[in-house]
Scaffold this motif. Structure first.
Motif, PDB file in Angstrom:
ATOM      1  N   ASP A   1       0.825  -1.206   0.000  1.00 40.27           N
ATOM      2  CA  ASP A   1       0.000   0.000   0.000  1.00 40.27           C
ATOM      3  C   ASP A   1       0.862   1.259   0.000  1.00 40.27           C
ATOM      4  O   ASP A   1       0.557   2.237  -0.698  1.00 40.27           O
ATOM      5  N   VAL A   2       1.930   1.237   0.784  1.00 37.35           N
ATOM      6  CA  VAL A   2       2.818   2.398   0.857  1.00 37.35           C
ATOM      7  C   VAL A   2       3.510   2.624  -0.478  1.00 37.35           C
ATOM      8  O   VAL A   2       3.589   3.754  -0.974  1.00 37.35           O
ATOM      9  N   TYR A   3       4.006   1.543  -1.092  1.00 35.17           N
ATOM     10  CA  TYR A   3       4.723   1.686  -2.355  1.00 35.17           C
ATOM     11  C   TYR A   3       3.786   2.047  -3.504  1.00 35.17           C
ATOM     12  O   TYR A   3       4.176   2.774  -4.417  1.00 35.17           O
ATOM     13  N   ASP A   4       2.555   1.549  -3.458  1.00 31.71           N
ATOM     14  CA  ASP A   4       1.574   1.959  -4.469  1.00 31.71           C
ATOM     15  C   ASP A   4       1.324   3.460  -4.375  1.00 31.71           C
ATOM     16  O   ASP A   4       1.176   4.147  -5.407  1.00 31.71           O
ATOM     17  N   ASP A   5       1.260   3.971  -3.158  1.00 30.91           N
ATOM     18  CA  ASP A   5       1.093   5.405  -2.946  1.00 30.91           C
ATOM     19  C   ASP A   5       2.276   6.178  -3.541  1.00 30.91           C
ATOM     20  O   ASP A   5       2.098   7.193  -4.234  1.00 30.91           O
ATOM     21  N   LEU A   6       3.493   5.688  -3.305  1.00 29.97           N
ATOM     22  CA  LEU A   6       4.675   6.372  -3.833  1.00 29.97           C
ATOM     23  C   LEU A   6       4.723   6.313  -5.359  1.00 29.97           C
ATOM     24  O   LEU A   6       5.145   7.275  -6.013  1.00 29.97           O
ATOM     25  N   ARG A   7       4.282   5.208  -5.940  1.00 31.70           N
ATOM     26  CA  ARG A   7       4.233   5.118  -7.416  1.00 31.70           C
ATOM     27  C   ARG A   7       3.239   6.126  -7.989  1.00 31.70           C
ATOM     28  O   ARG A   7       3.512   6.759  -9.013  1.00 31.70           O
ATOM     29  N   GLU A   8       2.108   6.268  -7.335  1.00 29.19           N
ATOM     30  CA  GLU A   8       1.130   7.243  -7.802  1.00 29.19           C
ATOM     31  C   GLU A   8       1.671   8.660  -7.634  1.00 29.19           C
ATOM     32  O   GLU A   8       1.438   9.527  -8.484  1.00 29.19           O
ATOM     33  N   MET A   9       2.386   8.899  -6.552  1.00 32.77           N
ATOM     34  CA  MET A   9       3.007  10.207  -6.365  1.00 32.77           C
ATOM     35  C   MET A   9       3.997  10.498  -7.486  1.00 32.77           C
ATOM     36  O   MET A   9       4.023  11.605  -8.039  1.00 32.77           O
ATOM     37  N   GLU A  10       4.809   9.514  -7.845  1.00 33.82           N
ATOM     38  CA  GLU A  10       5.751   9.692  -8.950  1.00 33.82           C
ATOM     39  C   GLU A  10       5.012   9.964 -10.258  1.00 33.82           C
ATOM     40  O   GLU A  10       5.460  10.773 -11.081  1.00 33.82           O
ATOM     41  N   ALA A  11       3.877   9.311 -10.458  1.00 40.09           N
ATOM     42  CA  ALA A  11       3.090   9.546 -11.663  1.00 40.09           C
ATOM     43  C   ALA A  11       2.547  10.973 -11.693  1.00 40.09           C
ATOM     44  O   ALA A  11       2.510  11.611 -12.756  1.00 40.09           O
ATOM     45  N   GLU A  12       2.143  11.491 -10.528  1.00 36.43           N
ATOM     46  CA  GLU A  12       1.683  12.878 -10.446  1.00 36.43           C
ATOM     47  C   GLU A  12       2.815  13.832 -10.831  1.00 36.43           C
ATOM     48  O   GLU A  12       2.602  14.812 -11.549  1.00 36.43           O
ATOM     49  N   LEU A  13       4.009  13.551 -10.370  1.00 33.63           N
ATOM     50  CA  LEU A  13       5.152  14.387 -10.707  1.00 33.63           C
ATOM     51  C   LEU A  13       5.403  14.373 -12.214  1.00 33.63           C
ATOM     52  O   LEU A  13       5.655  15.416 -12.823  1.00 33.63           O
ATOM     53  N   ALA A  14       5.334  13.179 -12.810  1.00 35.30           N
ATOM     54  CA  ALA A  14       5.596  13.048 -14.245  1.00 35.30           C
ATOM     55  C   ALA A  14       4.575  13.819 -15.076  1.00 35.30           C
ATOM     56  O   ALA A  14       4.899  14.287 -16.181  1.00 35.30           O
ATOM     57  N   ARG A  15       3.371  13.967 -14.556  1.00 40.31           N
ATOM     58  CA  ARG A  15       2.333  14.704 -15.282  1.00 40.31           C
ATOM     59  C   ARG A  15       2.408  16.209 -15.043  1.00 40.31           C
ATOM     60  O   ARG A  15       1.711  16.974 -15.702  1.00 40.31           O
ATOM     61  N   SER A  16       3.233  16.631 -14.115  1.00 40.07           N
ATOM     62  CA  SER A  16       3.286  18.042 -13.731  1.00 40.07           C
ATOM     63  C   SER A  16       4.210  18.834 -14.646  1.00 40.07           C
ATOM     64  O   SER A  16       4.958  18.278 -15.458  1.00 40.07           O
ATOM     65  N   ALA A  17       4.165  20.159 -14.469  1.00 38.50           N
ATOM     66  CA  ALA A  17       5.023  21.050 -15.249  1.00 38.50           C
ATOM     67  C   ALA A  17       6.329  21.358 -14.529  1.00 38.50           C
ATOM     68  O   ALA A  17       7.115  22.173 -14.994  1.00 38.50           O
ATOM     69  N   THR A  18       6.577  20.695 -13.403  1.00 37.74           N
ATOM     70  CA  THR A  18       7.777  20.988 -12.618  1.00 37.74           C
ATOM     71  C   THR A  18       9.007  20.273 -13.173  1.00 37.74           C
ATOM     72  O   THR A  18       8.902  19.287 -13.896  1.00 37.74           O
ATOM     73  N   ASP A  19      10.167  20.777 -12.797  1.00 40.35           N
ATOM     74  CA  ASP A  19      11.437  20.105 -13.081  1.00 40.35           C
ATOM     75  C   ASP A  19      11.756  19.221 -11.875  1.00 40.35           C
ATOM     76  O   ASP A  19      12.516  19.582 -10.987  1.00 40.35           O
ATOM     77  N   TRP A  20      11.135  18.067 -11.848  1.00 37.29           N
ATOM     78  CA  TRP A  20      11.183  17.198 -10.672  1.00 37.29           C
ATOM     79  C   TRP A  20      12.376  16.241 -10.712  1.00 37.29           C
ATOM     80  O   TRP A  20      12.897  15.908 -11.770  1.00 37.29           O
ATOM     81  N   THR A  21      12.748  15.805  -9.516  1.00 37.21           N
ATOM     82  CA  THR A  21      13.693  14.697  -9.334  1.00 37.21           C
ATOM     83  C   THR A  21      13.152  13.816  -8.221  1.00 37.21           C
ATOM     84  O   THR A  21      12.748  14.320  -7.168  1.00 37.21           O
ATOM     85  N   VAL A  22      13.122  12.513  -8.462  1.00 28.54           N
ATOM     86  CA  VAL A  22      12.702  11.541  -7.453  1.00 28.54           C
ATOM     87  C   VAL A  22      13.947  10.853  -6.906  1.00 28.54           C
ATOM     88  O   VAL A  22      14.736  10.295  -7.669  1.00 28.54           O
ATOM     89  N   VAL A  23      14.134  10.899  -5.613  1.00 32.35           N
ATOM     90  CA  VAL A  23      15.283  10.273  -4.961  1.00 32.35           C
ATOM     91  C   VAL A  23      14.804   9.002  -4.265  1.00 32.35           C
ATOM     92  O   VAL A  23      13.902   9.047  -3.429  1.00 32.35           O
TER      93      VAL A  23
END
Length: 210
Positions: A133-155
């Motif tokens: 459940d925790v990792y599914d949440d983090l994957r969805e968070m990463e997907a939100e970042l990928a859809r955003s207009a920000t210059d994101w980095t996932v560590v």
């Protein structure tokens, strides 16, 4: 630089704040409970905000050079919080046209290291199942970042430890360090601050480990 830190009372968040102040940055620490923030400094602003309302967060990110986030679930019962709160951060940043964003997820969310042996792969599978459940949440968070207009980095760190800062660790852009099993929270914070100005990490997942 002018930096804003979300999740500033967590293990990684407090280290980001502490190290950023030592480096001479101006830091805004966004918290729900200021009493839990143990770091102090003349260049520190403590900003109390409701992290479910983007408009309430806008002043904390306005005019900043970068935003760093240690937001995430502390246990399985908190699964979903990383995505929900990160959406708030993203909306506030987009409103204020602030682009640079670095967030923490977890090693098992990203690709496996090609050099890992059977034991490492088995351990990764077990942990992923136990914390699904925790990792599914983090994957969805990463997907939100990928859809955003920000210059994101996932560590993406492996198992976290409370150890003093070493400044010595391995990073792999788009992958994960071979047999990377542990890293201290202080070194994750160090890696994030180092990556703020690194264009090679923009819109990338970066594995970090000893």
């Amino acid at each position: 630089m002018k930096l804003t830190v979300f999740g500033a009372t967590g293990g990684i968040g407090q280290e980001i704040v502490r190290q950023a102040l030592v480096a001479g940055h101006e830091v805004t620490a966004v918290v729900r409970d200021p009493a839990r923030l143990t770091v102090t400094g003349t260049n520190l602003e403590v900003f109390r905000a409701d992290l479910t309302v983007p408009e309430a967060v806008r002043p904390a990110v306005a005019g900043r050079d970068a935003v760093l986030s240690g937001l995430g679930a502390r246990s399985r019962k908190d699964a979903g919080v990383a995505t929900r709160l990160t959406r708030t951060v993203l909306r506030a940043m987009e409103m204020e046209e602030v682009r640079r964003l670095l967030v923490v997820t977890a090693g098992p969310v990203g690709p496996e290291s090609e050099g890992d042996g059977m034991l490492d792969r088995a351990a990764r599978s077990l942990i992923s199942a136990l914390l699904k459940d925790v990792y599914d949440d983090l994957r969805e968070m990463e997907a939100e970042l990928a859809r955003s207009a920000t210059d994101w980095t996932v560590v993406r760190p492996p198992r976290l430890q409370d150890k003093p800062l070493t400044g010595t660790y391995r990073t792999v852009v788009g992958g994960f360090p071979r047999r990377g099993r542990f890293i201290g929270r202080a070194d994750v914070a160090h890696a994030m601050l180092t990556m703020v100005g690194d264009p090679g990490t923009v819109k990338q997942g970066v594995g970090v480990a000893y």
